[in-house]
Design a protein around this motif. Sequence first.
Motif, PDB file in Angstrom:
ATOM      1  N   ARG A  10       0.822  -1.217   0.000  1.00 54.82           N
ATOM      2  CA  ARG A  10       0.000   0.000   0.000  1.00 54.82           C
ATOM      3  C   ARG A  10       0.859   1.271   0.000  1.00 54.82           C
ATOM      4  N   ARG A  11       2.150   1.110   0.147  1.00 56.78           N
ATOM      5  CA  ARG A  11       3.052   2.254   0.208  1.00 56.78           C
ATOM      6  C   ARG A  11       3.534   2.637  -1.195  1.00 56.78           C
ATOM      7  N   ARG A  12       4.008   3.870  -1.303  1.00 57.31           N
ATOM      8  CA  ARG A  12       4.622   4.320  -2.556  1.00 57.31           C
ATOM      9  C   ARG A  12       6.131   4.338  -2.448  1.00 57.31           C
ATOM     10  N   ARG A  13       6.619   4.627  -1.234  1.00 54.81           N
ATOM     11  CA  ARG A  13       8.063   4.764  -1.019  1.00 54.81           C
ATOM     12  C   ARG A  13       8.467   4.084   0.273  1.00 54.81           C
ATOM     13  N   ILE A  14       9.755   3.709   0.289  1.00 55.13           N
ATOM     14  CA  ILE A  14      10.369   3.248   1.522  1.00 55.13           C
ATOM     15  C   ILE A  14      11.728   3.922   1.653  1.00 55.13           C
ATOM     16  N   ARG A  15      12.232   3.951   2.863  1.00 57.11           N
ATOM     17  CA  ARG A  15      13.593   4.426   3.079  1.00 57.11           C
ATOM     18  C   ARG A  15      14.524   3.226   2.926  1.00 57.11           C
ATOM     19  N   LEU A  16      15.724   3.454   2.518  1.00 62.53           N
ATOM     20  CA  LEU A  16      16.707   2.381   2.410  1.00 62.53           C
ATOM     21  C   LEU A  16      16.841   1.677   3.763  1.00 62.53           C
ATOM     22  N   GLU A  17      16.770   2.450   4.832  1.00 63.92           N
ATOM     23  CA  GLU A  17      16.894   1.899   6.182  1.00 63.92           C
ATOM     24  C   GLU A  17      15.776   0.921   6.525  1.00 63.92           C
ATOM     25  N   ASP A  18      14.628   1.013   5.842  1.00 64.18           N
ATOM     26  CA  ASP A  18      13.522   0.087   6.084  1.00 64.18           C
ATOM     27  C   ASP A  18      13.900  -1.351   5.738  1.00 64.18           C
ATOM     28  N   LEU A  19      14.956  -1.519   4.953  1.00 64.37           N
ATOM     29  CA  LEU A  19      15.390  -2.862   4.548  1.00 64.37           C
ATOM     30  C   LEU A  19      16.228  -3.557   5.617  1.00 64.37           C
ATOM     31  N   THR A  20      16.522  -2.864   6.709  1.00 63.42           N
ATOM     32  CA  THR A  20      17.313  -3.456   7.789  1.00 63.42           C
ATOM     33  C   THR A  20      16.660  -4.753   8.258  1.00 63.42           C
ATOM     34  N   GLY A  21      17.427  -5.825   8.214  1.00 63.01           N
ATOM     35  CA  GLY A  21      16.957  -7.125   8.679  1.00 63.01           C
ATOM     36  C   GLY A  21      15.984  -7.845   7.762  1.00 63.01           C
ATOM     37  N   MET A  22      15.640  -7.255   6.644  1.00 63.17           N
ATOM     38  CA  MET A  22      14.653  -7.865   5.735  1.00 63.17           C
ATOM     39  C   MET A  22      15.315  -8.878   4.801  1.00 63.17           C
ATOM     40  N   ARG A  23      14.537  -9.895   4.400  1.00 65.66           N
ATOM     41  CA  ARG A  23      15.007 -10.863   3.411  1.00 65.66           C
ATOM     42  C   ARG A  23      14.880 -10.238   2.029  1.00 65.66           C
ATOM     43  N   LEU A  24      15.991 -10.223   1.294  1.00 70.35           N
ATOM     44  CA  LEU A  24      16.023  -9.609  -0.025  1.00 70.35           C
ATOM     45  C   LEU A  24      16.322 -10.634  -1.103  1.00 70.35           C
ATOM     46  N   ILE A  25      15.811 -10.349  -2.282  1.00 72.59           N
ATOM     47  CA  ILE A  25      16.079 -11.179  -3.455  1.00 72.59           C
ATOM     48  C   ILE A  25      16.841 -10.290  -4.431  1.00 72.59           C
ATOM     49  N   LEU A  26      18.101 -10.660  -4.661  1.00 75.22           N
ATOM     50  CA  LEU A  26      19.015  -9.814  -5.417  1.00 75.22           C
ATOM     51  C   LEU A  26      19.705 -10.583  -6.524  1.00 75.22           C
ATOM     52  N   ARG A  27      20.219  -9.834  -7.494  1.00 76.16           N
ATOM     53  CA  ARG A  27      21.052 -10.412  -8.541  1.00 76.16           C
ATOM     54  C   ARG A  27      22.364 -10.899  -7.941  1.00 76.16           C
ATOM     55  N   GLU A  28      23.146 -11.612  -8.742  1.00 73.38           N
ATOM     56  CA  GLU A  28      24.443 -12.130  -8.307  1.00 73.38           C
ATOM     57  C   GLU A  28      25.419 -10.974  -8.075  1.00 73.38           C
ATOM     58  N   PRO A  29      26.454 -11.180  -7.248  1.00 71.34           N
ATOM     59  CA  PRO A  29      27.381 -10.089  -6.906  1.00 71.34           C
ATOM     60  C   PRO A  29      28.062  -9.416  -8.099  1.00 71.34           C
ATOM     61  N   ALA A  30      28.221 -10.091  -9.217  1.00 72.84           N
ATOM     62  CA  ALA A  30      28.895  -9.493 -10.376  1.00 72.84           C
ATOM     63  C   ALA A  30      27.993  -8.532 -11.154  1.00 72.84           C
ATOM     64  N   SER A  31      26.697  -8.533 -10.868  1.00 70.80           N
ATOM     65  CA  SER A  31      25.798  -7.656 -11.621  1.00 70.80           C
ATOM     66  C   SER A  31      25.941  -6.210 -11.155  1.00 70.80           C
ATOM     67  N   THR A  32      25.754  -5.281 -12.070  1.00 69.45           N
ATOM     68  CA  THR A  32      25.828  -3.870 -11.733  1.00 69.45           C
ATOM     69  C   THR A  32      24.730  -3.493 -10.753  1.00 69.45           C
ATOM     70  N   THR A  33      23.543  -4.065 -10.927  1.00 70.87           N
ATOM     71  CA  THR A  33      22.442  -3.805  -9.999  1.00 70.87           C
ATOM     72  C   THR A  33      22.871  -4.121  -8.577  1.00 70.87           C
ATOM     73  N   ARG A  34      23.448  -5.285  -8.399  1.00 67.06           N
ATOM     74  CA  ARG A  34      23.875  -5.707  -7.061  1.00 67.06           C
ATOM     75  C   ARG A  34      25.003  -4.826  -6.536  1.00 67.06           C
ATOM     76  N   GLN A  35      25.962  -4.499  -7.374  1.00 67.24           N
ATOM     77  CA  GLN A  35      27.084  -3.664  -6.935  1.00 67.24           C
ATOM     78  C   GLN A  35      26.603  -2.283  -6.492  1.00 67.24           C
ATOM     79  N   CYS A  36      25.683  -1.682  -7.243  1.00 66.79           N
ATOM     80  CA  CYS A  36      25.134  -0.372  -6.860  1.00 66.79           C
ATOM     81  C   CYS A  36      24.375  -0.468  -5.543  1.00 66.79           C
TER      82      CYS A  36
END
Length: 173
Positions: free
Chosen positions: A58-84
Amino acid sequence: LRLSMSIGNSERLQADLLDQRCDVAIAANVQKDPRIHSFSFRQDHLIPFVDRNHAWARRRRIRLEDLTGMRLILREPASTTRQCFDAAVAAAGIQIGEVLEIGSREAIREAVAMGLGIGIVAASEFGDDMRLKALEFEGRIIGSTEFVACLNDRRSTPLVKAFLDIVREGIGE
């Protein structure tokens, strides 16, 4: 004329260029190499996204800090997305939770749709999936520049030159 498309991280695409497995690459991180000609194509930014049943849907935005302790699904470490993303998290001093690493944006979308965690992708890669809700990060934009690249010695071949000309025309260069 034969067209084919490969999808991969920037490191793999650059290797494909150098090994002549492809003629042109569009990648977010082209390393300086005298054998490669590249130019800026567009700016992009990272977005978090959740499944429609997630509390944040229901939200439009989150703060980066809201991800503290959350389970994330990310690309592999070599991807630019992951590096950024990793650089932004480190700069903010945030400790994220578990990370499920998946090697494609499509598979990340499927994992998020199944409720396995919060996904992070480039906004241009998100697509249109009614099972998912794209969010924005508040504050500083986490972004990257995408480049079009080809081998220097192939940039004047008719098909490569035609492709590069179309791209340049499209971006107003």
